[in-house]
Scaffold this active site. Structure first.
Site, PDB file in Angstrom:
ATOM      1  N   SER A 115       0.937  -1.249   0.043  1.00  0.00           N
ATOM      2  CA  SER A 115       0.078  -0.133  -0.102  1.00  0.00           C
ATOM      3  C   SER A 115       0.925   1.164   0.147  1.00  0.00           C
ATOM      4  O   SER A 115       0.326   2.371  -0.388  1.00  0.00           O
ATOM      5  CB  SER A 115      -0.887   0.027   1.224  1.00  0.00           C
ATOM      6  OG  SER A 115      -1.947  -1.068   1.176  1.00  0.00           O
ATOM      7  N   SER A 178      -1.578   4.400   2.589  1.00  0.00           N
ATOM      8  CA  SER A 178      -2.405   4.947   1.863  1.00  0.00           C
ATOM      9  C   SER A 178      -2.462   6.422   1.821  1.00  0.00           C
ATOM     10  O   SER A 178      -2.004   7.274   0.952  1.00  0.00           O
ATOM     11  CB  SER A 178      -3.768   4.546   1.530  1.00  0.00           C
ATOM     12  OG  SER A 178      -3.666   3.163   1.644  1.00  0.00           O
ATOM     13  N   GLU A 239     -10.309   8.418  25.350  1.00  0.00           N
ATOM     14  CA  GLU A 239     -11.347   7.466  25.558  1.00  0.00           C
ATOM     15  C   GLU A 239     -11.068   6.101  26.295  1.00  0.00           C
ATOM     16  O   GLU A 239     -11.929   5.441  26.868  1.00  0.00           O
ATOM     17  CB  GLU A 239     -11.640   7.076  24.065  1.00  0.00           C
ATOM     18  CG  GLU A 239     -13.046   6.113  23.852  1.00  0.00           C
ATOM     19  CD  GLU A 239     -13.302   6.138  22.423  1.00  0.00           C
ATOM     20  OE1 GLU A 239     -14.294   5.512  22.026  1.00  0.00           O
ATOM     21  OE2 GLU A 239     -12.586   6.637  21.351  1.00  0.00           O
ATOM     22  N   ASP A 304     -18.369   7.256  17.316  1.00  0.00           N
ATOM     23  CA  ASP A 304     -17.653   7.597  16.008  1.00  0.00           C
ATOM     24  C   ASP A 304     -18.353   7.678  14.656  1.00  0.00           C
ATOM     25  O   ASP A 304     -19.388   7.002  14.582  1.00  0.00           O
ATOM     26  CB  ASP A 304     -16.656   6.272  15.760  1.00  0.00           C
ATOM     27  CG  ASP A 304     -15.682   5.907  16.952  1.00  0.00           C
ATOM     28  OD1 ASP A 304     -15.187   7.040  17.478  1.00  0.00           O
ATOM     29  OD2 ASP A 304     -15.434   4.890  17.078  1.00  0.00           O
ATOM     30  N   GLU A 330     -10.253   7.326   1.745  1.00  0.00           N
ATOM     31  CA  GLU A 330      -9.679   5.999   1.728  1.00  0.00           C
ATOM     32  C   GLU A 330     -10.484   5.034   2.489  1.00  0.00           C
ATOM     33  O   GLU A 330     -10.895   5.162   3.767  1.00  0.00           O
ATOM     34  CB  GLU A 330      -8.396   5.492   2.468  1.00  0.00           C
ATOM     35  CG  GLU A 330      -7.773   4.209   2.150  1.00  0.00           C
ATOM     36  CD  GLU A 330      -6.652   3.916   3.026  1.00  0.00           C
ATOM     37  OE1 GLU A 330      -6.010   2.836   2.864  1.00  0.00           O
ATOM     38  OE2 GLU A 330      -6.597   4.691   4.039  1.00  0.00           O
ATOM     39  N   ASP A 335      -9.130  -3.799   3.131  1.00  0.00           N
ATOM     40  CA  ASP A 335      -7.987  -4.383   3.306  1.00  0.00           C
ATOM     41  C   ASP A 335      -7.728  -5.403   4.494  1.00  0.00           C
ATOM     42  O   ASP A 335      -7.295  -6.403   4.609  1.00  0.00           O
ATOM     43  CB  ASP A 335      -6.594  -3.381   3.038  1.00  0.00           C
ATOM     44  CG  ASP A 335      -5.290  -4.020   3.160  1.00  0.00           C
ATOM     45  OD1 ASP A 335      -4.761  -4.832   2.251  1.00  0.00           O
ATOM     46  OD2 ASP A 335      -4.647  -4.046   4.066  1.00  0.00           O
TER      47      ASP A 335
END
Length: 521
Positions: A115, A178, A239, A304, A330, A335
């Site tokens: 990648s 990426s 978090e 999220d 992306e 992947d």
């Protein structure tokens, strides 16, 4: 014989032996006129296609990490099955893009790509060595001294230099291979923070990827995972109490990024993200997990945002710039699902990735926005056999109906199944059920499934999208996009300024209208 063995034999008999007996064929598809009509519509669409010669004000590059053509096909079917259909007839948003090409994904030094080097190709326009980011093939992996003088510029950087607003979004960490080629020049893709730099790199002056994210190019929107690499090792994660930052240099890179940027915000959860007002925000960094974001199947929507929500927020911020924008998106965890041998995760990520593409299309116009969808590489993932129409992509359950004849096919996984097809089987006397946790078969069990080496698809629409055709080197992609926008290194392109059609494109438009009218007569 054990009950599980009996069940397996029955399952094999049902799935293989009946050879299509379970096929659920829509009635209209049995009429030749159905297919004649579809072909005629497609022909009219093809005859009316004429190149859009406008200058691209906006550029969006969608990258499905590991999204080979077999993954696209399986995701298309899964999308339809999730909607209660047989699936094969479903249409992805990327399927509607009128121009299509193939991308050759090999690296300079490897037949099977990774990648990082592929990102250098489709973002910076040059093929590179496996594992390296934003560097020409003169650089060597892990060799800090080979990086200097071999840096190559990305299309994100060129768009920013042309006055456009720019952004990156990833469901992986934003420092991952990426997105990192957009802004980083690094001989090792794993140098996420200074903690990861070897002694030779530290003394040689090489900077980690997170540092370069903040200092190399002025990026307006950064959304994804990867907050661990932005904070000192003493800083607790907001978090997860057991998590901390990883930086050794005691630098808070988020503070560094916020310092000299007006109208800027940093967020790390959905509530903060939703509170961001696009009209008054010029810079937004949102890092929602210490490393990669959660799979869509596991994402907590209260904590999220989805990839689609991130794309919408980014476009609404970036499009305020009168000179336009460039956005890299992306679907990074397609992947990861494939590497884990878990097609359910990979395909669900691909469906969400396509949903983000559809939302971007709603927020932009083909008149001035060039949208390109592609993959960095494929995976050794296929599906086959003599499967019937509507065969579930993942796992199968057959249940006898109350009438004793009807059956239901259901797609199962970790949660509730999706009912996808119904039909009749007079001899259906048993219920055959799959395991709840589905793992596809692997010929050779590995700790991590491998990338594929075959070509991947490029889908394109908008200004100059016709440049994407045939079989191209992967490094061709940013060149075509830069030419469409008349940015470096193609500022001398022949198009008119500000997206106004040239005389040639007006002529093409007239010819296209005439062609459409002729086809309808």
């Amino acid at each position: 014989m054990a009950p599980t063995q009996t069940l397996l034999i029955i399952g094999i008999f049902v799935l293989a032996g009946f050879d299509g007996c379970f096929s659920v064929t829509p009635a209209e598809e049995q009429n030749p006129h159905f297919w004649y009509g579809k072909a005629k519509d497609a022909l009219h669409g093809s005859l009316s296609m004429m190149p859009n010669m406008n200058r691209a004000k906006n550029l969006i590059l969608f990258l499905g990490d590991g999204m080979g053509i077999s993954t696209v096909t399986a995701a298309r079917i899964m999308k339809g099955q999730m909607a209660g259909k047989t699936g094969e007839e479903s249409v992805l948003a990327m399927d509607t893009f009128p121009y299509l090409a193939l991308s050759k994904t090999y690296n300079v030094d490897q037949q099977m790509p990774d990648s990082a080097a592929t990102a250098t190709a489709y973002l910076c326009g040059v093929k590179a060595n496996y594992g390296t980011l934003g560097l020409s093939a003169a650089a060597r992996r892990k060799d800090c001294s080979s990086a200097k003088g071999n840096e190559v510029k990305s299309i994100l950087h060129q768009a920013k230099m042309a006055g456009k607003s720019v952004g990156i979004i990833s469901t992986a960490r934003v420092q991952h291979a990426s997105p990192a080629a957009s802004y980083s020049h690094t001989p090792e893709r794993g140098w996420y923070s200074d903690k990861d730099l070897p002694a030779e790199a530290l003394t040689g002056g090489c900077k980690d990827i997170a540092y370069q994210l903040v200092h190399n190019t002025d990026i307006n929107v950064i959304l994804g995972g990867g907050r661990q690499y932005m904070f000192p090792k003493e800083t607790a994660d907001p978090e997860y109490s057991s998590e901390k930052g990883s930086r050794q240099d005691k630098t808070d890179l988020v503070d560094e990024w916020l310092k000299n940027r007006k109208n800027s915000r940093y967020v790390w959860n959905k509530k903060q993200f939703d509170s961001v007002k696009e009209d008054s925000t010029d810079y937004l960094m949102g890092l929602f997990e210490p490393k990669d974001t959660r799979y869509e199947l596991e994402r907590d929507p209260e904590m999220d945002p989805s990839l689609t929500e991130m794309v919408e927020k980014a476009i609404k911020i970036l499009r305020k710039n009168s000179k336009g924008f460039y956005l890299f998106v992306e679907g990074g965890r397609i992947d990861h699902g494939h590497h884990a041998g878990q097609a359910k995760y990979a395909l669900t990520e691909a469906v969400e990735f396509d949903r983000a593409i559809a939302r971007a299309s709603e927020l932009t116009s083909e008149v001035d926005t060039l949208s390109v969808v592609t993959a960095d590489h494929s995976h050794v993932f296929s599906f086959g056999g003599y499967s019937y129409r509507g065969n579930p992509v993942l796992g199968t359950s057959y249940s006898k109906g109350e009438d004793g004849k009807s059956f239901t096919n259901a797609l199962y996984g970790n949660g509730p199944g999706y009912q996808i097809a119904n039909g009749t089987r007079p001899d259906m006397n048993n219920t055959i059920s799959s395991n709840n946790e589905y793992l596809q078969q692997a010929a050779v069990p590995l700790d991590s499934e491998t990338h594929g080496s075959e070509d991947v698809a490029i889908f394109a629409k908008g200004p100059m999208a016709h440049l994407f055709h045939g079989v191209q080197e992967q490094s061709y992609i940013p060149h075509a996009m830069a030419y469409a926008a008349c940015i470096e290194p193609y500022t001398d392109c022949l198009q008119e300024n500000d997206g106004v059609c040239s005389r040639f494109s007006l002529l093409v438009l007239v010819l296209g209208l005439l062609s459409s009218l002729t086809a309808l007569l």
